[in-house]
Design a protein around this motif. Sequence first.
Motif, PDB file in Angstrom:
ATOM      1  N   LEU A   1     -11.894   0.993 -67.239  1.00  0.00           N
ATOM      2  CA  LEU A   1     -12.785   1.987 -66.656  1.00  0.00           C
ATOM      3  C   LEU A   1     -13.776   2.480 -67.707  1.00  0.00           C
ATOM      4  O   LEU A   1     -13.494   2.466 -68.912  1.00  0.00           O
ATOM      5  CB  LEU A   1     -11.985   3.187 -66.145  1.00  0.00           C
ATOM      6  N   GLY A   2     -14.933   2.927 -67.235  1.00  0.00           N
ATOM      7  CA  GLY A   2     -15.903   3.539 -68.132  1.00  0.00           C
ATOM      8  C   GLY A   2     -16.697   2.519 -68.927  1.00  0.00           C
ATOM      9  O   GLY A   2     -16.648   1.316 -68.699  1.00  0.00           O
ATOM     10  N   THR A   3     -17.434   3.031 -69.913  1.00  0.00           N
ATOM     11  CA  THR A   3     -18.272   2.195 -70.763  1.00  0.00           C
ATOM     12  C   THR A   3     -17.419   1.551 -71.847  1.00  0.00           C
ATOM     13  O   THR A   3     -16.709   2.240 -72.573  1.00  0.00           O
ATOM     14  CB  THR A   3     -19.392   3.038 -71.406  1.00  0.00           C
ATOM     15  N   CYS A   4     -17.501   0.240 -71.946  1.00  0.00           N
ATOM     16  CA  CYS A   4     -16.645  -0.501 -72.880  1.00  0.00           C
ATOM     17  C   CYS A   4     -17.368  -0.908 -74.152  1.00  0.00           C
ATOM     18  O   CYS A   4     -16.733  -1.356 -75.108  1.00  0.00           O
ATOM     19  CB  CYS A   4     -16.080  -1.746 -72.200  1.00  0.00           C
TER      20      CYS A   4
ATOM     21  N   GLY B   1     -25.291  -8.910 -80.719  1.00  0.00           N
ATOM     22  CA  GLY B   1     -24.062  -8.613 -79.988  1.00  0.00           C
ATOM     23  C   GLY B   1     -23.978  -7.184 -79.503  1.00  0.00           C
ATOM     24  O   GLY B   1     -24.981  -6.559 -79.160  1.00  0.00           O
ATOM     25  N   VAL B   2     -22.764  -6.651 -79.485  1.00  0.00           N
ATOM     26  CA  VAL B   2     -22.520  -5.299 -78.977  1.00  0.00           C
ATOM     27  C   VAL B   2     -21.609  -4.537 -79.929  1.00  0.00           C
ATOM     28  O   VAL B   2     -20.920  -5.125 -80.772  1.00  0.00           O
ATOM     29  CB  VAL B   2     -21.859  -5.349 -77.585  1.00  0.00           C
TER      30      VAL B   2
ATOM     31  N   ASP C   1     -10.532   5.124 -75.676  1.00  0.00           N
ATOM     32  CA  ASP C   1     -11.476   4.369 -74.837  1.00  0.00           C
ATOM     33  C   ASP C   1     -10.772   3.524 -73.778  1.00  0.00           C
ATOM     34  O   ASP C   1     -11.426   3.032 -72.861  1.00  0.00           O
ATOM     35  CB  ASP C   1     -12.332   3.433 -75.705  1.00  0.00           C
ATOM     36  N   PHE C   2      -9.459   3.349 -73.924  1.00  0.00           N
ATOM     37  CA  PHE C   2      -8.741   2.424 -73.048  1.00  0.00           C
ATOM     38  C   PHE C   2      -8.184   3.151 -71.824  1.00  0.00           C
ATOM     39  O   PHE C   2      -7.128   3.776 -71.868  1.00  0.00           O
ATOM     40  CB  PHE C   2      -7.625   1.711 -73.815  1.00  0.00           C
TER      41      PHE C   2
ATOM     42  N   ALA D   1     -11.304  -7.718 -74.165  1.00  0.00           N
ATOM     43  CA  ALA D   1     -11.350  -7.930 -72.714  1.00  0.00           C
ATOM     44  C   ALA D   1     -11.748  -6.628 -72.042  1.00  0.00           C
ATOM     45  O   ALA D   1     -11.155  -5.578 -72.320  1.00  0.00           O
ATOM     46  CB  ALA D   1      -9.994  -8.389 -72.202  1.00  0.00           C
ATOM     47  N   LYS D   2     -12.752  -6.686 -71.177  1.00  0.00           N
ATOM     48  CA  LYS D   2     -13.146  -5.502 -70.422  1.00  0.00           C
ATOM     49  C   LYS D   2     -12.865  -5.647 -68.931  1.00  0.00           C
ATOM     50  O   LYS D   2     -12.808  -4.645 -68.210  1.00  0.00           O
ATOM     51  CB  LYS D   2     -14.630  -5.188 -70.636  1.00  0.00           C
ATOM     52  N   ASP D   3     -12.687  -6.873 -68.455  1.00  0.00           N
ATOM     53  CA  ASP D   3     -12.512  -7.122 -67.023  1.00  0.00           C
ATOM     54  C   ASP D   3     -11.096  -7.531 -66.654  1.00  0.00           C
ATOM     55  O   ASP D   3     -10.851  -8.011 -65.543  1.00  0.00           O
ATOM     56  CB  ASP D   3     -13.496  -8.208 -66.551  1.00  0.00           C
TER      57      ASP D   3
END
Length: 277
Positions: free
Chosen positions: A38-41, A50-51, A59-60, A244-246
């Motif tokens: 959930l939220g901004t990863c 990159g990011v 954050d998790f 992993a974000k998804d």
Amino acid sequence: MSIYKLNSTDLSTYGISPGRVSGSNISLSGCFDLPARLGTCYYEWDDEDGVEPFVDADDFRFSGRDLEFSGIMVSGSKKDLILQANKFKAFINSFTGLVLLETRYGSFNVYVNGATFEMYKNVASLTIKMREPVVDLSGAIPKTGTGVYLVDGIPFQSLGLYTSDVQNRINIPELKKQNYTSYSKEGFQITKRTANGITFSGFVVGTSLPDFITKIKSLYAVFSSPGLRTLVLLNDNMSKTVFAKDGFKVTNVIINENIVAADFSISLMVVSEVESK
């Protein structure tokens, strides 16, 4: 026959027996998936490749997941079947909050999104769609070891994971959005590059249902833990730092006497790469 209970009531009370979801020989889908975060990863800076990943413990947070039960309802006649389906409908509509779904694959606190029937004479196929808003992601992380595929030094085989394909492993990411003004000819701006992403396709394998569930929970523990994951792949000669974000998907579950296997897929964002030693 598997026993399924919803809000402490066995579904057989309404003449419902388990069927099979598409691609599997079990009647429940979604129950082994790792949900998305959930939220901004992450944040994407224009002046950096990159990011910037957000992977601190705070954050998790994770979304819920969709579960789907496939079953068969049988009665003495079509009229009796309709009456029975209406009783089941009233039972579902009596719920005022989350209810416990009990199965041989685990127990899940869910709400029922809806149910559909396809009737033929005195038999109906039934699909119950549910949502589990809070998922138990507890599990034990296996010990590190050696192998041709590693995540944080853990061999994939210790996680019951076998890879059939890795997509985009050597791609060059595209340039980030260009910002320029040009009137007389096409302009351009050389920018930093976006993040690369890789996708694993493979299988999760256990020697029994309890062993399979243990391996799934270990995969939860690995990929839902704070921080970045370090990935080493056969023939890459590169160590990739990823997150992993998804979540991941576990589909086409097949349970046999001496083996339980399912398709596994996960997409990961690559933060950095260094040559493996």
